[in-house]
Scaffold this motif. Structure first.
Motif, PDB file in Angstrom:
ATOM      1  N   THR A  38       4.667  -6.785  -4.683  1.00 52.89           N
ATOM      2  CA  THR A  38       4.830  -5.950  -5.870  1.00 52.89           C
ATOM      3  C   THR A  38       5.153  -4.531  -5.430  1.00 52.89           C
ATOM      4  N   LEU A  39       6.213  -3.977  -6.001  1.00 57.05           N
ATOM      5  CA  LEU A  39       6.597  -2.599  -5.707  1.00 57.05           C
ATOM      6  C   LEU A  39       6.437  -1.736  -6.946  1.00 57.05           C
ATOM      7  N   ASN A  40       6.036  -0.493  -6.729  1.00 56.54           N
ATOM      8  CA  ASN A  40       6.007   0.509  -7.787  1.00 56.54           C
ATOM      9  C   ASN A  40       7.246   1.388  -7.648  1.00 56.54           C
ATOM     10  N   TYR A  48      15.946   1.218 -13.017  1.00 56.98           N
ATOM     11  CA  TYR A  48      14.547   0.901 -13.278  1.00 56.98           C
ATOM     12  C   TYR A  48      13.909   1.993 -14.138  1.00 56.98           C
ATOM     13  N   GLN A  99       7.624   1.525 -13.187  1.00 56.07           N
ATOM     14  CA  GLN A  99       7.812   0.080 -13.357  1.00 56.07           C
ATOM     15  C   GLN A  99       7.359  -0.661 -12.110  1.00 56.07           C
ATOM     16  N   GLN A 100       6.777  -1.820 -12.293  1.00 54.13           N
ATOM     17  CA  GLN A 100       6.422  -2.691 -11.173  1.00 54.13           C
ATOM     18  C   GLN A 100       7.428  -3.827 -11.105  1.00 54.13           C
ATOM     19  N   PHE A 153       9.979   3.707  -3.495  1.00 54.21           N
ATOM     20  CA  PHE A 153       9.094   2.582  -3.813  1.00 54.21           C
ATOM     21  C   PHE A 153       7.822   2.659  -2.986  1.00 54.21           C
ATOM     22  N   THR A 154       6.724   2.222  -3.578  1.00 60.90           N
ATOM     23  CA  THR A 154       5.487   2.004  -2.830  1.00 60.90           C
ATOM     24  C   THR A 154       5.001   0.583  -3.087  1.00 60.90           C
ATOM     25  N   TYR A 155       4.173   0.079  -2.167  1.00 62.82           N
ATOM     26  CA  TYR A 155       3.578  -1.238  -2.342  1.00 62.82           C
ATOM     27  C   TYR A 155       2.371  -1.131  -3.255  1.00 62.82           C
ATOM     28  N   GLY A 156       2.181  -2.150  -4.046  1.00 62.71           N
ATOM     29  CA  GLY A 156       0.984  -2.211  -4.860  1.00 62.71           C
ATOM     30  C   GLY A 156       0.540  -3.669  -5.021  1.00 62.71           C
ATOM     31  N   ASP A 177      14.551  -9.206  -9.988  1.00 63.62           N
ATOM     32  CA  ASP A 177      14.214  -7.782 -10.049  1.00 63.62           C
ATOM     33  C   ASP A 177      15.055  -6.938  -9.091  1.00 63.62           C
TER      34      ASP A 177
END
Length: 222
Positions: free
Chosen positions: A116-118, A130, A134-135, A165-168, A207
């Motif tokens: 999952t990316l933020n 985007y 958004q995730q 982007f960051t990981y979540g 996505d």
């Protein structure tokens, strides 16, 4: 929009990247690493994932000294668009076109799974498709995706709204859970996750398709 996708010995996502760009409307030319020039009129260069030169020395380090490397630098210097994915991100840092370095994952294991990316910014041709915050679901497949940068460098990325982007949740130990960053002129994007593997329903997710449509449309309308 004209795109070029580079192939190094060990690249294994070059065809996937070319197909994703073609499906987004780009005219794509495949370029071998021993070529010294990009096709005339190239707007976007894609540096794909894989294991360039087997990652025998340091991920992306040998690729950064390939004959095509000088052309990539010239392309960036004249304001061209560059997209580096996974090993391609590593290559762009070794070329000095993006700051920081990609290190061994904190758990010292290869990670291959959906992630999952933020979306942290939409202020780029790559991310305009985007919504901020958004995730999205984009697969990862890397052993050396742990992004590291100095505290001052991180502050510059944050102050410049250059973290794409960051990981979540977090997956590999990256500073600030960073998954992708932009250059100062916002025309170079490096990211560890693989949007080309989430750009078609047959692949199990779409996505990533918005990234390719966004950059193709952004270049055409620039």
């Amino acid at each position: 929009m004209k795109a070029a996708v580079i192939t190094f010995p060990g690249s294994n996502c070059d065809r996937d990247l070319a197909v994703a760009l073609q499906n987004a409307g780009a005219q794509v030319t495949r370029v071998w690493h021993k070529d010294q020039d990009l096709p005339e009129g190239t707007d976007l260069v894609g540096v794909p994932g894989g294991f360039s030169f087997g990652d025998y020395l340091r991920c992306g380090a040998i690729a950064a000294h390939s004959p095509i490397a000088a052309a990539l630098r010239r392309h960036a210097e004249r304001g061209g668009y560059l997209l580096g994915i996974c090993n391609g991100f590593q290559v762009l840092t070794e070329l000095g076109l993006l700051p920081g370095a990609l290190m061994r994952n904190s758990a010292l294991t290869f990670i291959c799974k959906p992630a999952t990316l933020n979306v942290l910014t939409t202020d780029s041709a790559f991310t305009a498709g985007y919504r901020k915050g958004q995730q999205i679901g984009i697969p990862v497949a890397h052993h050396d995706g742990n992004y590291q940068i100095t505290p001052d460098g991180l502050a510059r990325l944050q102050d410049g709204d250059r973290i794409a982007f960051t990981y979540g949740p977090a997956i590999n130990g990256s500073v600030g859970d960073i998954a992708g960053i932009l250059s100062e002129n916002r025309r170079v994007l490096g990211m560890m996750p693989h949007p080309e593997r989430a750009a078609d329903p047959a692949l199990g997710g779409t996505d990533g398709a918005a990234l390719f449509r966004s950059v193709v449309d952004g270049v055409v309308n620039a």
